[in-house]
Design a protein around this motif. Structure first.
Motif, PDB file in Angstrom:
ATOM      1  N   ASN A 659     -78.450   2.681  29.596  1.00  0.00           N
ATOM      2  CA  ASN A 659     -77.742   3.353  28.506  1.00  0.00           C
ATOM      3  C   ASN A 659     -77.389   2.404  27.368  1.00  0.00           C
ATOM      4  O   ASN A 659     -77.336   2.818  26.205  1.00  0.00           O
ATOM      5  N   GLY A 663     -78.472   3.362  23.785  1.00  0.00           N
ATOM      6  CA  GLY A 663     -77.435   3.550  22.776  1.00  0.00           C
ATOM      7  C   GLY A 663     -77.715   2.768  21.505  1.00  0.00           C
ATOM      8  O   GLY A 663     -77.606   3.292  20.390  1.00  0.00           O
ATOM      9  N   LEU A 780     -72.905   6.515  23.175  1.00  0.00           N
ATOM     10  CA  LEU A 780     -73.715   7.038  24.279  1.00  0.00           C
ATOM     11  C   LEU A 780     -72.994   6.645  25.560  1.00  0.00           C
ATOM     12  O   LEU A 780     -73.173   5.567  26.088  1.00  0.00           O
ATOM     13  N   GLY A 820     -75.593  11.531  23.931  1.00  0.00           N
ATOM     14  CA  GLY A 820     -76.195  12.163  25.100  1.00  0.00           C
ATOM     15  C   GLY A 820     -75.895  13.634  25.205  1.00  0.00           C
ATOM     16  O   GLY A 820     -76.701  14.404  25.742  1.00  0.00           O
TER      17      GLY A 820
END
Length: 921
Positions: A659, A663, A780, A820
């Motif tokens: 992530n 991100g 994110l 997300g």
């Protein structure tokens, strides 16, 4: 007369005990098969040293490539692993040559026929197969048989059983004897210790025939000892402590498994180094070539690039390395905007340095800049080849040549040549030759190139210190103990992988080979010789035998040595009665082992420390950013260490993944979509247009800016990441259109003050409508985390961005856009209409700013008095009380000043000593 003691294995100094104390003999030497070939080669004027394994495997691979018509016995395997098959088959070929094969036709099986066909193969450009050791002996045998007499008198004493020597070696010895050499065969093995001792009983039991009932247990008279510990390091400490009490000059040490652990402990005990550290391909300089080859394939792996930049020896100057590593952390891909900026900055720095060092040379700066750019391009640029197609041989040769030239130049740069860099240059030159020898048009996929590199590198190079005076005699394997010694210490008395069968022939092949005059050993002969070699350390000891073993290999239990099983069959309780554990030795309960010990008082208990004191007014809080202010309020100790002391974790570059990677990449794509050179027009484009544009940008930029997503095996993650970006672009575009917002800036620099401290930062997205700004932070992460921050009044960073964009006394609306989930979270009601915004109940942003101002005032006051507090949960109450006394008011009880400390992600948690405290419990 030249006298030679012939042993089964080369290397080591176990021959030392064949001489009397202080004796030196002219014209006497100890030789294993390789050393004997070299000595006889010098006598007969022939090359006595075989070619390198790498050269031979490469040449044999070229032969197999020409021979392979798809129907050979090796064809299917060679299609998967050409160099592994070549190494495997050249080993079979050498076994046959050592058994007397002259290269003629063979029958009995397809593989024997294929081996013979490969041996007889000829063609344009196909060079003869470089000689192996068996070929050297065959040439020596022919020369010895041709000559009518010896070049000089020879006396050969064989200290190895016949089964331990290849047939071709025995034939050479026979031919020398025919021409007048005095050849003394190996003497029968006899016990060296008195029969009444444990050692004497053990020796006689091993020499007796099997089948008798187990004898009474060993009496533990000290002539046989087993030193046992949990790990190699613990066993090394026990062994070194034992050896410190023994006369090393009278001992032979068998260096078995994990000899590096013993070397390290001997050094700690100030005992002579053995010089037996294992060979390794993991030396840093030896990693430069495989890393550069890995970067020749698309997509270029940022992790491999970071490894190359972080090696202790690299071709890139330190300043450029640091900038390039930071670029990989920011955008993990070679060629990304961050990478290109790092190259520009590094080139400018290099030019400035050259200008300062040579102010009178007008071309110095330009030349320094050019050289650095060329160097970075050489090591990280060039064509990136498709792994499925492979790297063309000429390109691989060029890469090897560049690595070799760099290593050779660096090796010569110091006062004395650097052996590690010389080894790196040698490996690169060897691989260069191996690649050049392959058939025209050859391409090397990554795995195949790695295999060929491993062939070129061999076992690597030795590490550690050379052997020092005063050490014990060394045997690198049990069978190399060929002279009696007062004491034999067998380090690493453990079993392991027995390796491939030394007798790989079927019954039909054996019969066909015998009919062709090839005398392959009988079934079991080589394993029998190996078992006899295991007994030699036991039989060579006159006064004491010490076996050292450990229970664990990492987390797995170790395997007992097969000789231990043989002893167990001959004695009740096997070796249990003579085993000394490290625990017993440490407690002073070992009967025959008394290592030096000292009593030490336990160290004081390590307790957490909640408050640290520094000189008053030492720490300045005059300049802050929203993120650093959040860290200050979260934990002043962490903030002081990072921002005031400048302590940051270095070493491994923490290249983002998961992530964190998505991100960062999604931020860049969405910001360029809204405010980049090719931005979409919010007035005319649709959310679906935004999603489509984001998908195309993702495809065009992912290899350079988020390279881990295009690695092999990352297809599912890449597909998911693309969907997330497209859905987020659609939702964000629709959100702005629903609210009538336009984009004023992305990553906009904002400046202001808070409680007298200068505050500056960069907001992800600054919007505007009718002259009124708004701030949106792109995230994110889990929606729950940011929802709770807004509801608890702890959304500090976005509140501070709003404070810095305040106009006409009004705090602008703010929110978190969750990439997300494709939704915006806000506490500003009505500011972001539409279904894509979620309004939450919670303190206003103004309340959050006011709370931050109050908390900042509190901690600045404490820091001015030199009080630095930890806010870790179990320390918070006491540390905040002390900080409150320094500040003259209590610590904030709510809002940003009372947020949970970021201990879970803190890099300085060892300062609080919590982990040590947990271990102590």
């Amino acid at each position: 007369m030249l006298r030679i003691l012939i042993v089964a294995a080369d290397g080591g100094t176990a021959w030392r005990h064949a001489l009397a104390d202080g004796e030196a003999r002219a014209g006497w030497e100890c030789a294993g098969p390789l050393a004997l070939a070299k000595r006889l080669g010098r006598l007969y004027g022939l090359r006595g040293e075989p070619a390198s394994h790498a050269e031979r495997v490469s040449a044999y691979a070229a032969r197999l490539a020409l021979l392979d018509d798809g129907g050979r016995s090796f064809s299917a395997s060679r299609a998967k692993d050409p160099f592994g098959v070549a190494a495997f088959l050249v080993g079979f070929r050498d076994l046959l040559r050592a058994a007397g094969w002259d290269g003629g036709p063979l029958a009995g099986s397809p593989r024997l026929a294929d081996l013979a066909a490969a041996e007889r193969l000829s063609g344009p450009g196909l060079s003869p197969l470089p000689s192996g050791l068996a070929d050297v002996y065959a040439a020596l045998l022919a020369e010895i048989e041709r000559a009518s007499s010896l070049p000089e008198p020879l006396a050969l004493q064989v200290a190895a059983p016949d089964a331990a020597l290849d047939p071709i070696v025995r034939r050479v010895l026979t031919a020398l004897a025919v021409r007048g050499a005095a050849v003394e065969p190996a003497a029968p093995e006899e016990p060296a210790a008195p029969e009444s001792t444990d050692l004497g009983r053990l020796q006689r039991a091993l020499l007796s025939s099997t089948g008798a009932a187990p004898a009474a247990p060993l009496a533990n008279d000290g002539t046989v000892l087993v030193l046992e510990a949990d790990s190699p390091l613990e066993a090394g400490e026990l062994t070194a402590a034992y050896l410190a009490t023994r006369p090393l000059a009278d001992a032979t040490l068998v260096a078995g498994a994990d000899a590096g652990a013993l070397e390290a402990t001997l050094a700690r005990h100030a005992l002579p180094a053995l010089g037996v550290t294992e060979r390794s391909r993991r030396r840093p300089a030896l990693q430069v070539l495989p890393l550069r080859l890995a970067l020749a394939f698309a997509p270029r792996d940022p992790f491999r690039a970071a490894e190359l930049l972080m090696l202790p020896v690299t071709p890139i100057p330190w300043d450029a390395r640091r900038r390039l590593l930071d670029a990989l952390v920011e955008q993990p891909g070679i060629g990304s905007p961050a990478w290109r900026k790092a190259v520009e900055d590094a080139a400018a720095h290099e030019a400035a340095r050259a200008r300062a060092e040579r102010p009178d040379d007008p071309d110095a700066a330009r030349e320094a800049e050019r050289r650095l750019r060329e160097r970075i391009e050489t090591w990280f640029g060039g064509v990136a080849h498709d792994p499925a197609i492979g790297l063309p041989a000429p390109d691989a040769v060029q890469l090897c040549e560049s690595v070799a030239r760099w290593a050779e130049a660096r090796a010569r740069a110091g006062e004395a040549p650097d052996p590690v860099l010389q080894a790196a240059a040698h490996v690169a030159r060897t691989l260069e030759r191996l690649v050049a020898e392959q058939p025209p048009g050859t391409r090397f996929p990554p795995v195949q190139l790695e295999q060929l590199h491993d062939v070129a590198a061999g076992a690597g190079m030795d590490g550690g210190a050379p052997g020092e005076a005063g050490r014990a005699a060394i045997a690198h394997e049990p069978g190399a103990v060929h002279a009696p010694a007062r004491e034999v210490v067998w380090w690493g008395f453990l079993g392991g992988d027995p390796g491939p069968s030394p007798e790989p022939w079927t019954a039909a092949e054996r019969a066909a080979l015998r009919s062709s005059g090839v005398s392959v050993p009988e079934p079991g002969a080589r394993r029998g010789a190996e078992a006899a070699g295991w007994r030699r350390p036991v039989l060579a000891a006159r006064d004491r035998l010490v076996l050292v073993r450990w229970r664990l290999d990492g987390a797995a239990p170790t395997v007992a040595h097969p000789l231990g099983d043989e002893i167990a069959a001959r004695f009740e309780r096997a070796l249990a009665s003579v085993t000394v554990t490290s625990e017993a030795a440490l407690a002073g309960a070992a009967r025959h082992v008394a290592p030096a010990r000292s009593d030490r008082a336990p160290a004081p208990e390590v307790t957490p420390r909640g408050v640290f004191n520094v000189p008053p007014d030492l720490v300045s809080t005059d300049r802050l950013s929203p993120s650093s202010l959040e860290k200050l309020l979260g934990c002043p100790v962490a903030w002081v260490l990072e921002h005031a002391a400048g302590l940051r974790r270095r070493g491994m570059a923490r290249i983002p993944s998961g992530n964190r990677l998505l991100g960062t990449f999604a931020h860049a794509l969405l910001e360029d979509l809204l405010h980049g050179p090719e931005r979409l027009d919010l007035a005319t484009a649709t959310p679906d247009d935004a999603a489509s544009r984001a998908g195309r940008a993702f495809d065009a930029r992912v290899a350079q800016e988020a390279a881990p997503l295009v690695a092999r095996g990352a297809e599912v993650q890449r597909h998911r990441a693309r969907e997330v970006v497209c859905d987020a672009a659609r939702a964000l575009f629709g959100l702005l259109q629903d609210g009538g917002w336009r984009v004023r800036g992305v990553e906009e620099e904002l400046r202001g003050t808070l409680d007298g401290a200068a505050l500056e930062g960069y907001a992800d997205l600054v919007l505007e409508k009718d002259g009124v700004p708004a701030v949106v932070d792109l995230k994110l992460a889990r929606a729950k985390y940011y929802r709770e921050k807004l509801q608890d009044g702890e959304a500090l960073q976005v509140a501070l961005y709003a404070e810095l964009t305040r106009t006409k006394g009004v705090l602008p609306p703010t929110g978190y856009f969750l990439i997300g989930q494709g939704e915006l979270l806000t506490v500003d009601r009505g500011a972001f209409p539409g279904t894509r915004a979620r309004e939450l109940s919670g303190p206003t942003m103004q309340a959050t700013v006011d709370g931050a101002r109050e908390a900042l005032r509190f901690w600045r006051a404490a820091l001015r008095r030199g009080v630095v507090s930890s806010r870790r949960e179990e320390l918070r109450e006491a540390s905040e009380l002390e900080a409150g006394e320094a500040a003259g008011c209590p610590a904030p009880a709510s809002g940003p000043g009372a947020m949970d400390p970021p201990c879970k992600y803190c890099e300085y948690d060892a300062v609080c000593a919590v982990e040590l405290r947990e271990v102590a419990r």
